[in-house]
Motif scaffolding. Structure first.
Motif, PDB file in Angstrom:
ATOM      1  N   SER A  49       0.964  -1.291  -0.071  1.00 28.72           N
ATOM      2  CA  SER A  49       0.109   0.039  -0.112  1.00 28.72           C
ATOM      3  C   SER A  49       0.826   0.904   0.204  1.00 28.72           C
ATOM      4  O   SER A  49       1.569   1.542   1.080  1.00 28.72           O
ATOM      5  CB  SER A  49      -1.119   0.400   1.078  1.00 28.72           C
ATOM      6  N   VAL A  50       1.305   1.859  -1.202  1.00 31.25           N
ATOM      7  CA  VAL A  50       1.219   3.398  -1.216  1.00 31.25           C
ATOM      8  C   VAL A  50       0.495   4.307  -1.401  1.00 31.25           C
ATOM      9  O   VAL A  50      -0.321   4.844  -2.268  1.00 31.25           O
ATOM     10  CB  VAL A  50       2.265   3.131  -2.350  1.00 31.25           C
ATOM     11  N   ARG A  51       1.030   5.644   0.035  1.00 36.71           N
ATOM     12  CA  ARG A  51       0.244   6.548  -0.236  1.00 36.71           C
ATOM     13  C   ARG A  51       0.794   7.527  -0.182  1.00 36.71           C
ATOM     14  O   ARG A  51       2.085   7.477   0.459  1.00 36.71           O
ATOM     15  CB  ARG A  51      -0.340   5.840   0.875  1.00 36.71           C
ATOM     16  N   GLU A  52       1.332   8.768  -0.409  1.00 38.39           N
ATOM     17  CA  GLU A  52       1.669  10.034  -0.287  1.00 38.39           C
ATOM     18  C   GLU A  52       1.138  11.474   0.719  1.00 38.39           C
ATOM     19  O   GLU A  52      -0.303  11.283   0.675  1.00 38.39           O
ATOM     20  CB  GLU A  52       2.254  10.802  -1.611  1.00 38.39           C
ATOM     21  N   PHE A  53       1.961  11.899   0.919  1.00 35.90           N
ATOM     22  CA  PHE A  53       1.488  12.505   2.758  1.00 35.90           C
ATOM     23  C   PHE A  53       1.811  14.157   2.365  1.00 35.90           C
ATOM     24  O   PHE A  53       3.339  13.727   2.162  1.00 35.90           O
ATOM     25  CB  PHE A  53       1.714  11.557   3.861  1.00 35.90           C
ATOM     26  N   ALA A  54       1.705  15.457   2.351  1.00 36.85           N
ATOM     27  CA  ALA A  54       2.716  16.489   2.237  1.00 36.85           C
ATOM     28  C   ALA A  54       3.547  16.495   3.523  1.00 36.85           C
ATOM     29  O   ALA A  54       4.307  17.558   3.207  1.00 36.85           O
ATOM     30  CB  ALA A  54       1.252  17.345   3.026  1.00 36.85           C
ATOM     31  N   THR A  55       3.053  16.125   4.871  1.00 35.08           N
ATOM     32  CA  THR A  55       4.008  16.079   5.675  1.00 35.08           C
ATOM     33  C   THR A  55       4.125  14.706   6.757  1.00 35.08           C
ATOM     34  O   THR A  55       3.532  13.437   6.352  1.00 35.08           O
ATOM     35  CB  THR A  55       3.322  17.417   6.911  1.00 35.08           C
ATOM     36  N   ALA A  56       5.290  14.623   7.510  1.00 34.74           N
ATOM     37  CA  ALA A  56       4.999  13.748   7.801  1.00 34.74           C
ATOM     38  C   ALA A  56       4.741  13.572   9.333  1.00 34.74           C
ATOM     39  O   ALA A  56       4.021  12.436   9.619  1.00 34.74           O
ATOM     40  CB  ALA A  56       7.340  13.359   8.375  1.00 34.74           C
ATOM     41  N   GLU A  57       3.977  14.565   9.908  1.00 38.58           N
ATOM     42  CA  GLU A  57       3.527  14.575  10.769  1.00 38.58           C
ATOM     43  C   GLU A  57       1.884  13.707  10.013  1.00 38.58           C
ATOM     44  O   GLU A  57       1.458  13.267  11.044  1.00 38.58           O
ATOM     45  CB  GLU A  57       3.017  15.775  11.605  1.00 38.58           C
ATOM     46  N   LEU A  58       1.622  14.474   9.052  1.00 39.85           N
ATOM     47  CA  LEU A  58       0.402  13.922   8.889  1.00 39.85           C
ATOM     48  C   LEU A  58       0.397  12.277   8.408  1.00 39.85           C
ATOM     49  O   LEU A  58      -0.618  11.095   8.113  1.00 39.85           O
ATOM     50  CB  LEU A  58      -0.392  14.523   7.246  1.00 39.85           C
ATOM     51  N   CYS A  59       1.228  11.717   7.846  1.00 39.98           N
ATOM     52  CA  CYS A  59       1.636  10.427   6.955  1.00 39.98           C
ATOM     53  C   CYS A  59       1.871   9.478   8.680  1.00 39.98           C
ATOM     54  O   CYS A  59       0.679   8.446   9.247  1.00 39.98           O
ATOM     55  CB  CYS A  59       2.853  10.399   6.740  1.00 39.98           C
ATOM     56  N   LEU A  60       2.549   9.674   9.693  1.00 41.74           N
ATOM     57  CA  LEU A  60       2.283   9.456  11.546  1.00 41.74           C
ATOM     58  C   LEU A  60       1.167   9.461  12.116  1.00 41.74           C
ATOM     59  O   LEU A  60       0.902   8.144  12.946  1.00 41.74           O
ATOM     60  CB  LEU A  60       3.244  10.643  12.200  1.00 41.74           C
ATOM     61  N   ALA A  61       0.508  10.908  11.673  1.00 40.26           N
ATOM     62  CA  ALA A  61      -0.991  10.343  12.149  1.00 40.26           C
ATOM     63  C   ALA A  61      -2.367   9.831  11.801  1.00 40.26           C
ATOM     64  O   ALA A  61      -2.574   9.063  12.041  1.00 40.26           O
ATOM     65  CB  ALA A  61      -1.847  11.716  11.908  1.00 40.26           C
ATOM     66  N   ALA A  62      -2.053   9.146  10.763  1.00 36.74           N
ATOM     67  CA  ALA A  62      -2.576   8.405   9.409  1.00 36.74           C
ATOM     68  C   ALA A  62      -2.248   6.580   9.628  1.00 36.74           C
ATOM     69  O   ALA A  62      -3.241   6.004  10.166  1.00 36.74           O
ATOM     70  CB  ALA A  62      -2.075   8.581   8.107  1.00 36.74           C
ATOM     71  N   LEU A  63      -0.450   6.446  10.036  1.00 30.58           N
ATOM     72  CA  LEU A  63      -0.523   5.176  10.462  1.00 30.58           C
ATOM     73  C   LEU A  63      -0.984   5.154  12.408  1.00 30.58           C
ATOM     74  O   LEU A  63      -1.550   3.796  12.586  1.00 30.58           O
ATOM     75  CB  LEU A  63       1.616   5.541  10.552  1.00 30.58           C
ATOM     76  N   ARG A  64      -1.144   5.942  13.085  1.00 33.70           N
ATOM     77  CA  ARG A  64      -1.547   5.997  14.383  1.00 33.70           C
ATOM     78  C   ARG A  64      -2.888   5.683  13.993  1.00 33.70           C
ATOM     79  O   ARG A  64      -3.230   4.728  15.519  1.00 33.70           O
ATOM     80  CB  ARG A  64      -0.643   6.787  15.088  1.00 33.70           C
ATOM     81  N   ALA A  65      -3.499   6.108  13.600  1.00 34.20           N
ATOM     82  CA  ALA A  65      -4.974   6.429  13.290  1.00 34.20           C
ATOM     83  C   ALA A  65      -5.408   4.365  12.929  1.00 34.20           C
ATOM     84  O   ALA A  65      -6.466   4.496  13.193  1.00 34.20           O
ATOM     85  CB  ALA A  65      -5.759   6.795  12.630  1.00 34.20           C
ATOM     86  N   GLU A  66      -5.101   4.263  12.284  1.00 32.79           N
ATOM     87  CA  GLU A  66      -5.029   2.537  11.462  1.00 32.79           C
ATOM     88  C   GLU A  66      -4.059   1.596  13.000  1.00 32.79           C
ATOM     89  O   GLU A  66      -4.703   0.763  12.363  1.00 32.79           O
ATOM     90  CB  GLU A  66      -3.994   2.519  10.349  1.00 32.79           C
ATOM     91  N   GLY A  67      -3.826   1.912  13.619  1.00 33.19           N
ATOM     92  CA  GLY A  67      -3.454   1.246  14.348  1.00 33.19           C
ATOM     93  C   GLY A  67      -2.232   0.701  13.768  1.00 33.19           C
ATOM     94  O   GLY A  67      -1.066  -1.003  14.600  1.00 33.19           O
ATOM     95  N   ARG A  68      -1.063   1.114  12.625  1.00 34.00           N
ATOM     96  CA  ARG A  68       0.013   0.022  12.417  1.00 34.00           C
ATOM     97  C   ARG A  68       1.453   0.664  13.885  1.00 34.00           C
ATOM     98  O   ARG A  68       1.359   1.474  14.637  1.00 34.00           O
ATOM     99  CB  ARG A  68       0.461   0.838  11.452  1.00 34.00           C
ATOM    100  N   THR A  69       2.064  -0.146  13.596  1.00 30.74           N
ATOM    101  CA  THR A  69       3.921  -0.037  14.150  1.00 30.74           C
ATOM    102  C   THR A  69       4.355   0.541  13.769  1.00 30.74           C
ATOM    103  O   THR A  69       4.129   0.335  12.455  1.00 30.74           O
ATOM    104  CB  THR A  69       4.026  -1.307  14.471  1.00 30.74           C
ATOM    105  N   VAL A  70       5.342   1.507  13.779  1.00 26.90           N
ATOM    106  CA  VAL A  70       6.222   2.504  12.745  1.00 26.90           C
ATOM    107  C   VAL A  70       7.340   1.337  12.576  1.00 26.90           C
ATOM    108  O   VAL A  70       8.245   1.590  14.237  1.00 26.90           O
ATOM    109  CB  VAL A  70       5.706   3.583  13.313  1.00 26.90           C
ATOM    110  N   TRP A  71       7.721   1.069  12.518  1.00 26.61           N
ATOM    111  CA  TRP A  71       9.111   0.429  12.456  1.00 26.61           C
ATOM    112  C   TRP A  71      10.018   1.566  11.145  1.00 26.61           C
ATOM    113  O   TRP A  71       9.776   2.141  10.353  1.00 26.61           O
ATOM    114  CB  TRP A  71       9.950  -0.613  11.954  1.00 26.61           C
ATOM    115  N   ALA A  72      11.679   2.658  11.848  1.00 23.54           N
ATOM    116  CA  ALA A  72      11.860   2.807  11.276  1.00 23.54           C
ATOM    117  C   ALA A  72      13.428   2.619  10.820  1.00 23.54           C
ATOM    118  O   ALA A  72      14.269   1.676  12.094  1.00 23.54           O
ATOM    119  CB  ALA A  72      11.953   4.269  11.418  1.00 23.54           C
ATOM    120  N   THR A  73      13.747   2.792   9.251  1.00 19.46           N
ATOM    121  CA  THR A  73      15.712   2.258   8.874  1.00 19.46           C
ATOM    122  C   THR A  73      16.523   2.986   9.719  1.00 19.46           C
ATOM    123  O   THR A  73      16.210   4.202   9.564  1.00 19.46           O
ATOM    124  CB  THR A  73      15.753   2.061   7.699  1.00 19.46           C
ATOM    125  N   ASP A  74      17.967   2.141  10.416  1.00 26.19           N
ATOM    126  CA  ASP A  74      17.984   3.523  10.928  1.00 26.19           C
ATOM    127  C   ASP A  74      20.007   2.778  11.072  1.00 26.19           C
ATOM    128  O   ASP A  74      19.942   2.092  11.286  1.00 26.19           O
ATOM    129  CB  ASP A  74      17.889   3.938  12.667  1.00 26.19           C
TER     130      ASP A  74
END
Length: 119
Positions: free
Chosen positions: A39-64
Motif C-alpha cells: 500500500s503506497v500513499r503520499e502525505f504532504a508532511t511527515a506529521e500527517l503520515c504519522l497521524a494516519a499510521l497511528r489512526a490505523e493502529g500501525r506499528t512504525v519501524w524505521a531504518t536506522d
C-alpha cells in the motif's frame, strides 16, 4: 589524451549500466504481482503520515544505522522465533541512502532497525 581517458571511463560506466539492466531483467520475475501486497500513499508532511499510521493502529519501524537500532534479519532474538511475532499492522519507513530517515520519523518510530550488511 584526456579525451581518450574520458572515453574509456564512459565506456566502462556504460558496461556497468548494461550489467545492471541485465540483472533487472533477470530479477523482474521475482517482483511480478508483488504490488498487490503493498500500500503506497503520499502525505504532504511527515506529521500527517504519522497521524494516519497511528489512526490505523500501525506499528512504525524505521531504518536506522545509529546506536540502538536492531538488525532486521531472520533469527534475530528480538524478532522472536516465529513469523507471527511481527506486528499485524506494520509500517516500515525507509529513508534515502544519503540522509536516511528524518529525525521526526526516528523519534516517532516504535522500533529502529537496519538490514543485514556484509563487509
Amino acid at each position: 589524451r584526456r579525451q581518450r581517458r574520458r572515453a574509456k571511463r564512459v565506456q566502462a560506466a556504460d558496461g556497468l549500466w548494461d550489467a545492471d539492466a541485465q540483472l533487472d531483467q533477470e530479477h523482474a520475475a521475482f517482483g511480478k504481482n508483488s504490488a498487490r501486497f503493498l500500500s503506497v500513499r503520499e502525505f504532504a508532511t511527515a506529521e500527517l503520515c504519522l497521524a494516519a499510521l497511528r489512526a490505523e493502529g500501525r506499528t512504525v519501524w524505521a531504518t536506522d544505522l545509529g546506536q540502538g537500532a536492531h538488525v532486521l534479519a531472520p533469527g534475530a532474538a528480538w524478532l522472536g522465533a516465529t513469523p507471527g511475532s511481527l506486528p499485524d499492522k506494520l509500517a516500515l519507513v525507509i529513508g534515502t541512502e544519503s540522509t536516511g530517515v528524518s529525525a521526526l520519523m526516528l523519534a516517532a518510530a516504535d522500533r529502529r532497525g537496519y538490514p543485514p550488511q556484509q563487509g
